[in-house]
Design a protein around this motif. Structure first.
Motif, PDB file in Angstrom:
ATOM      1  N   TRP A  27     -10.267  -0.705  10.699  1.00  0.00           N
ATOM      2  CA  TRP A  27     -11.394  -0.060  10.035  1.00  0.00           C
ATOM      3  C   TRP A  27     -10.961   0.726   8.803  1.00  0.00           C
ATOM      4  O   TRP A  27     -11.340   0.391   7.684  1.00  0.00           O
ATOM      5  N   SER A  28     -10.144   1.759   8.963  1.00  0.00           N
ATOM      6  CA  SER A  28      -9.777   2.614   7.833  1.00  0.00           C
ATOM      7  C   SER A  28      -9.057   1.840   6.736  1.00  0.00           C
ATOM      8  O   SER A  28      -9.369   1.984   5.558  1.00  0.00           O
ATOM      9  N   PHE A  29      -8.076   1.055   7.114  1.00  0.00           N
ATOM     10  CA  PHE A  29      -7.244   0.323   6.156  1.00  0.00           C
ATOM     11  C   PHE A  29      -7.448  -1.184   6.292  1.00  0.00           C
ATOM     12  O   PHE A  29      -6.519  -1.953   6.105  1.00  0.00           O
ATOM     13  N   ARG A  30      -8.657  -1.598   6.608  1.00  0.00           N
ATOM     14  CA  ARG A  30      -8.909  -3.008   6.932  1.00  0.00           C
ATOM     15  C   ARG A  30      -8.625  -3.962   5.785  1.00  0.00           C
ATOM     16  O   ARG A  30      -8.371  -5.131   6.009  1.00  0.00           O
ATOM     17  N   THR A  31      -8.669  -3.499   4.545  1.00  0.00           N
ATOM     18  CA  THR A  31      -8.376  -4.390   3.422  1.00  0.00           C
ATOM     19  C   THR A  31      -6.951  -4.216   2.911  1.00  0.00           C
ATOM     20  O   THR A  31      -6.520  -4.953   2.040  1.00  0.00           O
ATOM     21  N   ARG A  32      -6.231  -3.250   3.454  1.00  0.00           N
ATOM     22  CA  ARG A  32      -4.852  -3.008   3.016  1.00  0.00           C
ATOM     23  C   ARG A  32      -3.891  -3.769   3.920  1.00  0.00           C
ATOM     24  O   ARG A  32      -4.212  -4.107   5.044  1.00  0.00           O
ATOM     25  N   GLY A  33      -2.722  -3.991   3.442  1.00  0.00           N
ATOM     26  CA  GLY A  33      -1.716  -4.673   4.253  1.00  0.00           C
ATOM     27  C   GLY A  33      -0.475  -4.907   3.439  1.00  0.00           C
ATOM     28  O   GLY A  33       0.050  -4.006   2.819  1.00  0.00           O
ATOM     29  N   GLY A  34      -0.053  -6.177   3.416  1.00  0.00           N
ATOM     30  CA  GLY A  34       1.133  -6.522   2.650  1.00  0.00           C
ATOM     31  C   GLY A  34       2.363  -6.759   3.506  1.00  0.00           C
ATOM     32  O   GLY A  34       3.429  -7.044   2.980  1.00  0.00           O
ATOM     33  N   ARG A  35       2.202  -6.651   4.804  1.00  0.00           N
ATOM     34  CA  ARG A  35       3.339  -6.854   5.704  1.00  0.00           C
ATOM     35  C   ARG A  35       2.913  -7.777   6.844  1.00  0.00           C
ATOM     36  O   ARG A  35       1.739  -7.872   7.168  1.00  0.00           O
ATOM     37  N   PHE A  73       1.290   6.210   6.002  1.00  0.00           N
ATOM     38  CA  PHE A  73       0.612   4.934   6.278  1.00  0.00           C
ATOM     39  C   PHE A  73       0.309   4.209   4.976  1.00  0.00           C
ATOM     40  O   PHE A  73       0.528   3.011   4.860  1.00  0.00           O
ATOM     41  N   ARG A  74      -0.227   4.911   4.007  1.00  0.00           N
ATOM     42  CA  ARG A  74      -0.559   4.280   2.721  1.00  0.00           C
ATOM     43  C   ARG A  74       0.702   3.857   1.971  1.00  0.00           C
ATOM     44  O   ARG A  74       0.704   2.852   1.283  1.00  0.00           O
ATOM     45  N   ARG A  75       1.751   4.604   2.097  1.00  0.00           N
ATOM     46  CA  ARG A  75       2.981   4.323   1.357  1.00  0.00           C
ATOM     47  C   ARG A  75       3.795   3.204   1.997  1.00  0.00           C
ATOM     48  O   ARG A  75       4.328   2.348   1.310  1.00  0.00           O
ATOM     49  N   PHE A  76       3.907   3.212   3.331  1.00  0.00           N
ATOM     50  CA  PHE A  76       4.823   2.294   4.003  1.00  0.00           C
ATOM     51  C   PHE A  76       4.171   1.240   4.886  1.00  0.00           C
ATOM     52  O   PHE A  76       4.649   0.115   4.953  1.00  0.00           O
ATOM     53  N   VAL A  77       3.105   1.581   5.600  1.00  0.00           N
ATOM     54  CA  VAL A  77       2.529   0.659   6.578  1.00  0.00           C
ATOM     55  C   VAL A  77       1.516  -0.282   5.937  1.00  0.00           C
ATOM     56  O   VAL A  77       1.549  -1.493   6.157  1.00  0.00           O
ATOM     57  N   PHE A  78       0.603   0.273   5.174  1.00  0.00           N
ATOM     58  CA  PHE A  78      -0.452  -0.509   4.517  1.00  0.00           C
ATOM     59  C   PHE A  78      -0.334  -0.316   3.001  1.00  0.00           C
ATOM     60  O   PHE A  78      -1.215   0.262   2.371  1.00  0.00           O
ATOM     61  N   PRO A  79       0.765  -0.798   2.390  1.00  0.00           N
ATOM     62  CA  PRO A  79       1.045  -0.441   0.998  1.00  0.00           C
ATOM     63  C   PRO A  79       0.181  -1.145  -0.051  1.00  0.00           C
ATOM     64  O   PRO A  79      -0.027  -0.601  -1.133  1.00  0.00           O
ATOM     65  N   ASP A  80      -0.293  -2.340   0.237  1.00  0.00           N
ATOM     66  CA  ASP A  80      -0.989  -3.117  -0.777  1.00  0.00           C
ATOM     67  C   ASP A  80      -2.495  -3.078  -0.589  1.00  0.00           C
ATOM     68  O   ASP A  80      -3.003  -3.440   0.475  1.00  0.00           O
ATOM     69  N   GLU A  81      -3.198  -2.659  -1.654  1.00  0.00           N
ATOM     70  CA  GLU A  81      -4.659  -2.666  -1.614  1.00  0.00           C
ATOM     71  C   GLU A  81      -5.151  -4.107  -1.685  1.00  0.00           C
ATOM     72  O   GLU A  81      -4.538  -4.957  -2.331  1.00  0.00           O
ATOM     73  N   ASN A  82      -6.261  -4.382  -1.031  1.00  0.00           N
ATOM     74  CA  ASN A  82      -6.915  -5.693  -1.027  1.00  0.00           C
ATOM     75  C   ASN A  82      -5.991  -6.826  -0.609  1.00  0.00           C
ATOM     76  O   ASN A  82      -6.109  -7.947  -1.099  1.00  0.00           O
ATOM     77  N   ALA A  83      -5.070  -6.557   0.309  1.00  0.00           N
ATOM     78  CA  ALA A  83      -4.153  -7.583   0.810  1.00  0.00           C
ATOM     79  C   ALA A  83      -4.814  -8.468   1.851  1.00  0.00           C
ATOM     80  O   ALA A  83      -4.424  -9.611   2.033  1.00  0.00           O
ATOM     81  N   ARG A  84      -5.816  -7.940   2.526  1.00  0.00           N
ATOM     82  CA  ARG A  84      -6.560  -8.726   3.516  1.00  0.00           C
ATOM     83  C   ARG A  84      -7.974  -8.882   3.013  1.00  0.00           C
ATOM     84  O   ARG A  84      -8.499  -8.016   2.332  1.00  0.00           O
ATOM     85  N   SER A  85      -8.580 -10.003   3.368  1.00  0.00           N
ATOM     86  CA  SER A  85      -9.955 -10.228   2.919  1.00  0.00           C
ATOM     87  C   SER A  85     -10.881  -9.171   3.497  1.00  0.00           C
ATOM     88  O   SER A  85     -10.669  -8.681   4.592  1.00  0.00           O
ATOM     89  N   LYS A  86     -11.896  -8.838   2.736  1.00  0.00           N
ATOM     90  CA  LYS A  86     -12.848  -7.820   3.183  1.00  0.00           C
ATOM     91  C   LYS A  86     -13.665  -8.331   4.361  1.00  0.00           C
ATOM     92  O   LYS A  86     -14.076  -9.476   4.411  1.00  0.00           O
ATOM     93  N   VAL A  87     -13.852  -7.433   5.298  1.00  0.00           N
ATOM     94  CA  VAL A  87     -14.654  -7.700   6.476  1.00  0.00           C
ATOM     95  C   VAL A  87     -15.894  -6.820   6.347  1.00  0.00           C
ATOM     96  O   VAL A  87     -15.811  -5.717   5.840  1.00  0.00           O
ATOM     97  N   PRO A  88     -17.066  -7.287   6.780  1.00  0.00           N
ATOM     98  CA  PRO A  88     -18.250  -6.426   6.684  1.00  0.00           C
ATOM     99  C   PRO A  88     -17.995  -5.070   7.330  1.00  0.00           C
ATOM    100  O   PRO A  88     -17.411  -4.982   8.402  1.00  0.00           O
ATOM    101  N   THR A  89     -18.410  -3.998   6.642  1.00  0.00           N
ATOM    102  CA  THR A  89     -18.210  -2.639   7.175  1.00  0.00           C
ATOM    103  C   THR A  89     -19.202  -2.336   8.261  1.00  0.00           C
ATOM    104  O   THR A  89     -20.288  -2.897   8.326  1.00  0.00           O
TER     105      THR A  89
END
Length: 169
Positions: free
Chosen positions: A77-85, A152-168
């Motif tokens: 939910w919070s970081f659903r579009t972030r990722g990169g790992r 979390f933003r720096r190391f766990v979910f570093p890349d914005e828009n890495a995962r496709s958007k899911v309906p909120t």
């Protein structure tokens, strides 16, 4: 109306515009508030029953349970579009950072109890309980949340828009 929009609609202007701009932080705070309730309930239950003479152990257990719930809610939910790992790498980093967070969360309680001696018989039971609550559930949680938000933003979910958007929701 989705939950985030309901929360945002309840915030008065000009703060609403700031909250909309920092939507991810608002979601992180909602997850944090939810896991704070879980952490608090478990901590108080354990500390008043089976771990009455071991508040640090009670706090560590409560934080660990809340951390598991936090991973699921933050990732989905919070970081659903972030990722990169890769998922396993992401989860490992989340729990390592959360382990460091346990130290951050627990340090104020340990300082209160064992450095400042805010415990029975040096102080009254009421003073001890208030000190435990303030140091463990307020100061510790705020310090831990600030650390985890950054990490979390720096190391766990570093890349914005890495995962496709899911309906909120």
């Amino acid at each position: 109306m989705p939950m985030v929009e309901s929360v945002l609609a309840a915030i008065p202007q000009p703060y609403r515009d700031v909250a909309v701009k920092h939507r991810e932080l608002v979601k992180f705070a909602v997850v944090g508030g939810s896991t704070w309730v879980i952490d608090t309930a478990i901590f108080l239950f354990l500390k008043s029953t089976v771990l009455s003479d071991k508040p640090i152990t009670a706090k560590i257990i409560s934080v660990l349970v809340a951390t598991i719930v936090s991973y699921v809610l933050n990732r989905e939910w919070s970081f659903r579009t972030r990722g990169g790992r890769d998922r396993h790498h992401e989860a490992a980093l989340f729990f390592i950072i959360s382990g460091v967070g346990v130290v951050v969360y627990t340090a104020p309680l340990a300082i209160s109890r064992y450095v400042l001696d805010l415990q029975v018989p040096d102080v009254s039971l009421l003073t001890q309980e208030i000190a435990d609550f303030v140091s463990g559930q307020i100061i510790g949680v705020l310090a831990g949340m600030a650390f985890r938000w950054w990490a979390f933003r720096r190391f766990v979910f570093p890349d914005e828009n890495a995962r496709s958007k899911v309906p909120t929701s």
